[in-house]
Scaffold this active site. Sequence first.
Site, PDB file in Angstrom:
ATOM      1  N   HIS A  91       9.964  20.308   6.863  1.00 14.89           N
ATOM      2  CA  HIS A  91       8.750  20.839   7.481  1.00 14.89           C
ATOM      3  C   HIS A  91       8.117  21.865   6.552  1.00 14.89           C
ATOM      4  O   HIS A  91       8.777  22.786   6.083  1.00 14.89           O
ATOM      5  CB  HIS A  91       9.075  21.503   8.826  1.00 14.89           C
ATOM      6  CG  HIS A  91       7.833  21.901   9.557  1.00 14.89           C
ATOM      7  ND1 HIS A  91       7.186  21.066  10.439  1.00 14.89           N
ATOM      8  CD2 HIS A  91       7.101  23.026   9.502  1.00 14.89           C
ATOM      9  CE1 HIS A  91       6.109  21.672  10.899  1.00 14.89           C
ATOM     10  NE2 HIS A  91       6.025  22.865  10.344  1.00 14.89           N
ATOM     11  N   ASP A 139       4.844  24.327  23.569  1.00 18.44           N
ATOM     12  CA  ASP A 139       4.312  24.608  22.229  1.00 18.44           C
ATOM     13  C   ASP A 139       2.973  23.929  22.028  1.00 18.44           C
ATOM     14  O   ASP A 139       2.056  24.493  21.438  1.00 18.44           O
ATOM     15  CB  ASP A 139       5.285  24.163  21.135  1.00 18.44           C
ATOM     16  CG  ASP A 139       4.675  24.420  19.759  1.00 18.44           C
ATOM     17  OD1 ASP A 139       4.500  25.598  19.420  1.00 18.44           O
ATOM     18  OD2 ASP A 139       4.328  23.452  19.053  1.00 18.44           O
ATOM     19  N   ARG A 183      -3.471  29.286  20.584  1.00 23.99           N
ATOM     20  CA  ARG A 183      -3.408  30.248  19.468  1.00 23.99           C
ATOM     21  C   ARG A 183      -4.464  29.926  18.422  1.00 23.99           C
ATOM     22  O   ARG A 183      -5.069  30.815  17.827  1.00 23.99           O
ATOM     23  CB  ARG A 183      -2.017  30.214  18.823  1.00 23.99           C
ATOM     24  CG  ARG A 183      -0.944  30.850  19.683  1.00 23.99           C
ATOM     25  CD  ARG A 183       0.439  30.487  19.177  1.00 23.99           C
ATOM     26  NE  ARG A 183       0.630  30.882  17.809  1.00 23.99           N
ATOM     27  CZ  ARG A 183       1.401  30.220  16.926  1.00 23.99           C
ATOM     28  NH1 ARG A 183       2.054  29.140  17.287  1.00 23.99           N
ATOM     29  NH2 ARG A 183       1.513  30.644  15.701  1.00 23.99           N
ATOM     30  N   SER A 218       7.474  28.299  17.096  1.00 17.24           N
ATOM     31  CA  SER A 218       6.705  27.066  17.262  1.00 17.24           C
ATOM     32  C   SER A 218       7.275  25.945  16.389  1.00 17.24           C
ATOM     33  O   SER A 218       7.436  24.806  16.827  1.00 17.24           O
ATOM     34  CB  SER A 218       5.242  27.353  16.900  1.00 17.24           C
ATOM     35  OG  SER A 218       4.527  26.180  16.688  1.00 17.24           O
ATOM     36  N   LYS A 257      10.329  22.653  17.859  1.00 16.11           N
ATOM     37  CA  LYS A 257      10.102  21.204  17.691  1.00 16.11           C
ATOM     38  C   LYS A 257      11.220  20.580  16.850  1.00 16.11           C
ATOM     39  O   LYS A 257      11.694  19.484  17.141  1.00 16.11           O
ATOM     40  CB  LYS A 257       8.735  20.963  17.033  1.00 16.11           C
ATOM     41  CG  LYS A 257       7.577  21.229  18.001  1.00 16.11           C
ATOM     42  CD  LYS A 257       6.225  21.169  17.334  1.00 16.11           C
ATOM     43  CE  LYS A 257       5.981  22.349  16.438  1.00 16.11           C
ATOM     44  NZ  LYS A 257       4.616  22.706  16.158  1.00 16.11           N
TER      45      LYS A 257
HETATM   46  N1  URA Z   1       3.066  24.937  12.323  1.00 18.59           N
HETATM   47  C1  URA Z   1       3.500  24.907  13.607  1.00 18.59           C
HETATM   48  O1  URA Z   1       4.003  23.901  14.099  1.00 18.59           O
HETATM   49  N2  URA Z   1       3.343  26.040  14.348  1.00 18.59           N
HETATM   50  C2  URA Z   1       2.800  27.167  13.853  1.00 18.59           C
HETATM   51  O2  URA Z   1       2.711  28.144  14.567  1.00 18.59           O
HETATM   52  C3  URA Z   1       2.349  27.175  12.501  1.00 18.59           C
HETATM   53  C4  URA Z   1       2.498  26.042  11.743  1.00 18.59           C
END
Ligand code: URA
Length: 430
Positions: A86, A165, A172, A187, A191
């Site tokens: 990620h 989320d 956000r 966040s 995931k």
């Molecule tokens: N990527 C995400 O999934 N969440 C965030 O808050 C920032 C980048």
Amino acid sequence: MADRFAARDVIIAKRDGMELSDAQIDWVIDAYSRGAVADEQMSALAMAIVLNGMNRREISRWTDAMIRSGERMDFTGLARPTVDKHSTGGVGDKITLPLAPLVAACGAGVPQLSGRGLGHTGGTLDKLESIPGWRGGLSPDEILDVLGRAGAVICETGDELARADKKLYALRDVTGTVESIALIASSIMCKKIAEGVGAVVLDVKTGSGAFMKEPEQARELAQIMVTLGLDAGVPTTALITRMDVPLGRTAGNSVEVTESVEVLAGGGPDDVRELTLVLAREMLAAVGMDAVDPADVLDDGRAMDSWRRLIRAQGGDPDAPLPLGRESQDLLAPRDGVITRLDAYGVGVAAWRLGAGRARKEDPVQAGAGVRWYVSQGDEVREGQPLATMYTDTPFRFGAALADLEHAISVGDPADAAEPMPLVLDRIGA
Ligand code: URA
């Protein structure tokens, strides 16, 4: 869960710099998911968190509560060990495109949950959707089917995973509350943990084109995410990588796919190839497969075969010509000199203005919009030489994009040339 708390009290506690209790956090995430806490209340709480932060216990509990707000995935039935990478987001960051098929070709399973571009940062799904027929919105059964056939899958995070989320991230985005280490860490990791992969490798970007502008902030974010992963029993490592200059030589949608295919063919820009290999080695080591050298797999064509399988398995045609903006305009060197600055943020904003990104989540993007540049920091140039080309279907966008690009790519005297950061600044994890 009964409404044991009032949203107003939770907001006021955080506004006044107090710690939230586990029970308050569990309640507020659950109540927000079921609509008992309103968007305006959650935005106020998110802003209080941006301003006053959360400690490690609060971040950990917040992450757990977000995981519990949705379903979890399970890849344990797969014959291969699974690993996901990620990135925290950057400009020209197309690494997932060559990386996922490469690591799959090395023998690991790569369920790559990806996102769309927002603001000046590009999104993997937007880039891949420039391939005719390709689809990233897959059902859980389709995800398992593609993984089984191609060894990798690149897809949208479904609505079921970490539901809170999805809702909170959208909020956000429009309330100026993205840039919080606590909220970004929870966040991303809720995931990754809910996804149920065997290991996670994080690419935490730092520099003008990243959310974390300073390396120290990026290190702190990386350390928190690694701890969250390890506490959840998921082997997690993080690399801190540079985003002061954009990655490769393209930013946009189809232009980044073309560049990724060049890397899969054994060529492409050095930084894209190098970062792809560094991350591939991290991912393979994380699942105990470090005997395989990904450079061999890239150079002998197995990674390209894997890419073609992956694109086909998701409905795309790997041989189809890719769309390119109908109109183009060059940025020319204003004088003889050297490239003193190639700024990731400015290049990202130019690509976004050309139509590669969206201003609101529901906006469409142009598959063929983007920027291709021909120079690196320190290169000598002559007056009138093309430094970059902009592509779009809507030429009224050229004026504003050119202004951003002129500001992002500066020509001056050799003594003024900025030194880019090293590609990999640090590694956090076991
Ligand atoms: N990527 C995400 O999934 N969440 C965030 O808050 C920032 C980048």
